[in-house]
Scaffold this active site. Structure first.
Site, short mmCIF file in Angstrom:
data_model
loop_
_atom_site.label_atom_id
_atom_site.label_comp_id
_atom_site.label_asym_id
_atom_site.label_seq_id
_atom_site.Cartn_x
_atom_site.Cartn_y
_atom_site.Cartn_z
N GLY A 1 0.83 -1.21 0.00
CA GLY A 1 0.00 0.00 0.00
C GLY A 1 0.85 1.24 0.00
N GLU B 1 12.47 -4.67 -4.13
CA GLU B 1 11.40 -4.72 -5.12
C GLU B 1 11.92 -4.55 -6.54
OE1 GLU B 1 8.01 -2.24 -4.23
OE2 GLU B 1 7.19 -2.48 -6.25
N SER C 1 1.14 3.52 -3.34
CA SER C 1 0.56 4.54 -4.22
C SER C 1 -0.82 4.98 -3.77
CB SER C 1 0.44 3.98 -5.64
OG SER C 1 1.67 3.51 -6.10
C1 LIG Z 1 0.79 -3.29 -12.97
C2 LIG Z 1 0.98 -2.31 -11.85
C3 LIG Z 1 0.97 -2.76 -10.55
C4 LIG Z 1 1.13 -1.86 -9.49
N1 LIG Z 1 1.10 -2.34 -8.21
C5 LIG Z 1 1.23 -1.49 -7.19
C6 LIG Z 1 1.14 -1.96 -5.85
O1 LIG Z 1 0.96 -3.17 -5.61
N2 LIG Z 1 1.23 -1.07 -4.84
C7 LIG Z 1 1.43 0.27 -5.05
O2 LIG Z 1 1.55 1.02 -4.09
N3 LIG Z 1 1.50 0.76 -6.33
C8 LIG Z 1 1.40 -0.09 -7.38
N4 LIG Z 1 1.47 0.38 -8.68
C9 LIG Z 1 1.55 1.82 -8.89
C10 LIG Z 1 2.89 2.32 -9.42
O3 LIG Z 1 3.88 2.25 -8.43
C11 LIG Z 1 2.65 3.75 -9.90
O4 LIG Z 1 1.77 3.68 -11.01
C12 LIG Z 1 3.93 4.44 -10.29
O5 LIG Z 1 4.73 4.66 -9.17
C13 LIG Z 1 3.64 5.79 -10.99
O6 LIG Z 1 2.78 6.58 -10.23
P1 LIG Z 1 1.47 7.24 -10.89
O7 LIG Z 1 0.69 6.17 -11.55
O8 LIG Z 1 0.80 8.06 -9.83
O9 LIG Z 1 2.00 8.18 -12.04
P2 LIG Z 1 2.60 9.65 -11.87
O10 LIG Z 1 3.52 9.67 -10.70
O11 LIG Z 1 1.47 10.62 -11.90
O12 LIG Z 1 3.46 9.78 -13.19
C14 LIG Z 1 2.89 10.13 -14.45
C15 LIG Z 1 4.04 10.32 -15.45
O13 LIG Z 1 4.86 11.43 -15.03
C16 LIG Z 1 6.22 11.00 -14.92
N5 LIG Z 1 6.86 11.66 -13.77
C17 LIG Z 1 6.34 11.78 -12.52
N6 LIG Z 1 7.24 12.38 -11.70
C18 LIG Z 1 8.35 12.62 -12.45
C19 LIG Z 1 9.62 13.22 -12.18
N7 LIG Z 1 9.93 13.68 -10.96
N8 LIG Z 1 10.52 13.32 -13.18
C20 LIG Z 1 10.22 12.85 -14.43
N9 LIG Z 1 9.02 12.28 -14.75
C21 LIG Z 1 8.10 12.17 -13.78
C22 LIG Z 1 6.15 9.51 -14.68
O14 LIG Z 1 7.36 8.86 -15.08
C23 LIG Z 1 4.97 9.11 -15.55
O15 LIG Z 1 5.37 8.92 -16.89
C24 LIG Z 1 1.31 -0.48 -9.75
C25 LIG Z 1 1.31 -0.03 -11.08
C26 LIG Z 1 1.15 -0.93 -12.11
C27 LIG Z 1 1.17 -0.41 -13.52
#
Ligand SMILES: Cc1cc2nc3c(=O)[nH]c(=O)nc-3n(C[C@H](O)[C@H](O)[C@H](O)COP(=O)(O)OP(=O)(O)OC[C@H]3O[C@@H](n4cnc5c(N)ncnc54)[C@H](O)[C@@H]3O)c2cc1C
Length: 383
Positions: free
Chosen positions: A130, A248, A132
């Site tokens: 937990g 991880e 994101s």
């Molecule tokens: C299949 C799958 C399983 C997952 N399982 C889990 C889970 O079990 N537990 C959990 O907690 N999360 C999980 N996640 C979530 C995952 O960790 C997040 O999707 C990821 O960290 C990106 O966060 P976000 O989706 O909020 O995108 P955002 O953070 O909003 O990013 C959007 C875009 O902006 C870019 N970006 C953001 N910040 C920066 C920066 N500082 N510099 C350059 N570019 C940037 C990113 O690279 C991305 O392209 C999972 C995701 C997937 C796809």
């Protein structure tokens, strides 16, 4: 930079595990179609996990007093490599085995270890991560889910998202704010173990593009946690999460997500006979890149085994590994597209379709490519 990453070999005693694991898996996955095996560490099968637990192959690195195998991280590398190569459906115990159990051992109390670890090793307690939240993915320090002290423990309110297998797990290790405001960033964060059967928790699965439901939204509404739900020190959540992420990000799962597809394609080329030069060049290119990445992953594993925290090196393996994982389906689709006469076996076509659909997620899950590259640049002193 990266002078800590010594090229490492898997020791012979760890390699000795490969043959028995391979023999077990040959039987366990023999009736699973390739597109199911291609799901591998996203494939959930609680019975398979219990069977693996009965072999002593969950919690391989945990102390024997907690039901673990007492083996090295290298033995676990061999086990994981074989599981992924076979496309075994390991999702049920995957997170507990990879990170929750070592995390509880490192930061938890003796009581927490005695309560959770033996059940994890038997394949009876499944965990989810937990971290994101909506608006707090890459920017994890901005989490808003809050655990407030009560006379008996903690009250949990907030929301997590993308939580893999929350709907099928018994427990979540959640990153939460225990003091201060969102603007305080890393300060005031802690980790709690949440029993997902408690009142006030709503879990809604999200369906992905391939039609699978593996990740979820999780809502906490006045959830009452006992005092011993806290894991590690209050306010130390950020340091703890950072250490968890090295586990991880560095494993062979960041190299082999497309390996079942690769095997199906190679089997197709062999069966068809007389492969084109372009196909041979592609196969050589993929396998040579995979070999180098595997060496890197083994070396990061060696650094972890030596008690180091190779966070930047793990980011490097994940970034390069997921690039290869994404290259494989695109390149195989192109190679097959160049041969209009090809009559694709149904198993290969289904596997290619599935891996192509989910491949974009390989460089999102566990931290996005852009964020990892930012960490690598910082590690090189460039930012
Ligand atoms: C299949 C799958 C399983 C997952 N399982 C889990 C889970 O079990 N537990 C959990 O907690 N999360 C999980 N996640 C979530 C995952 O960790 C997040 O999707 C990821 O960290 C990106 O966060 P976000 O989706 O909020 O995108 P955002 O953070 O909003 O990013 C959007 C875009 O902006 C870019 N970006 C953001 N910040 C920066 C920066 N500082 N510099 C350059 N570019 C940037 C990113 O690279 C991305 O392209 C999972 C995701 C997937 C796809």
């Amino acid at each position: 930079m990266f002078d800590s990453l010594t090229l490492t070999r898997i020791p012979a005693e760890a390699e000795a595990l490969r043959a028995p694991v391979r023999a077990f898996l040959a039987d366990a996955v023999k009736d699973m179609p390739a597109d199911r095996r291609a799901r591998s560490w996203s494939g959930f099968d609680a019975q398979f996990s219990r069977d693996l637990g009965a072999q002593g192959w969950i919690g391989l690195t945990l102390p024997t007093e907690y039901g673990g195998g007492g083996k090295s991280l290298f033995a676990r590398f061999v086990l994981v490599e074989e599981l992924l190569r076979a496309g075994a459906p390991v999702a049920a115990h995957w997170i507990a085995d990879r990170q929750s159990a070592p995390h509880i051992l490192k930061f938890g109390t003796a009581e927490q270890a005695a309560f959770y670890l033996p059940r994890i090793c038997r394949g009876e307690a499944f965990f989810c991560i937990g971290m994101s939240e909506p608006g707090s993915g890459s920017d994890l320090a901005s989490v808003r889910t809050r655990a407030k002290r009560t006379p008996t423990g903690w009250q949990l309110d907030g929301q997590k998202i993308w939580t893999t297998n929350a709907h099928r797990s018994q427990y979540m290790i959640a990153l939460v704010r225990t003091s201060g405001e969102t603007g305080d960033r890393q300060k005031g964060l802690s980790q709690v173990i949440v029993d997902l059967s408690l009142p006030g928790i709503t879990i809604r699965p999200i369906t992905d593009v391939a039609g699978d439901s593996h990740f979820c939204e999780v809502f906490f509404d006045g959830v009452q946690l006992a005092a011993d739900a806290l894991i590690g020190a209050e306010g130390d959540g950020w340091n703890q999460v950072t250490s968890e992420l090295a586990f991880e990000r560095s494993g062979p799962e960041r190299i082999y997500s497309s390996v079942v597809l690769l095997d199906e394609w190679l089997a197709y080329l062999r069966a068809k006979g007389n492969p084109s030069d372009a196909s041979l060049v592609l196969a050589g290119r993929v396998l040579s890149t995979m070999t180098v990445l595997r060496s890197l992953s083994v070396s990061v594993n060696g650094a972890l085994a030596a008690g180091e925290s190779p966070v930047v090196e793990a980011a490097l393996v994940k970034d390069m590994g997921t690039s290869l994982e994404q290259f494989i389906p695109a390149a195989i689709a192109d190679a097959l597209g160049d041969d209009p006469e090809a009559a694709l076996p149904e198993a290969l076509a289904r596997t290619l379709r599935y891996v192509s659909q989910v491949a974009p997620s390989f460089s999102l899950r566990g931290g996005t490519r852009e964020v990892l590259r930012g960490m690598i640049a910082r590690g090189l002193g460039l930012r």
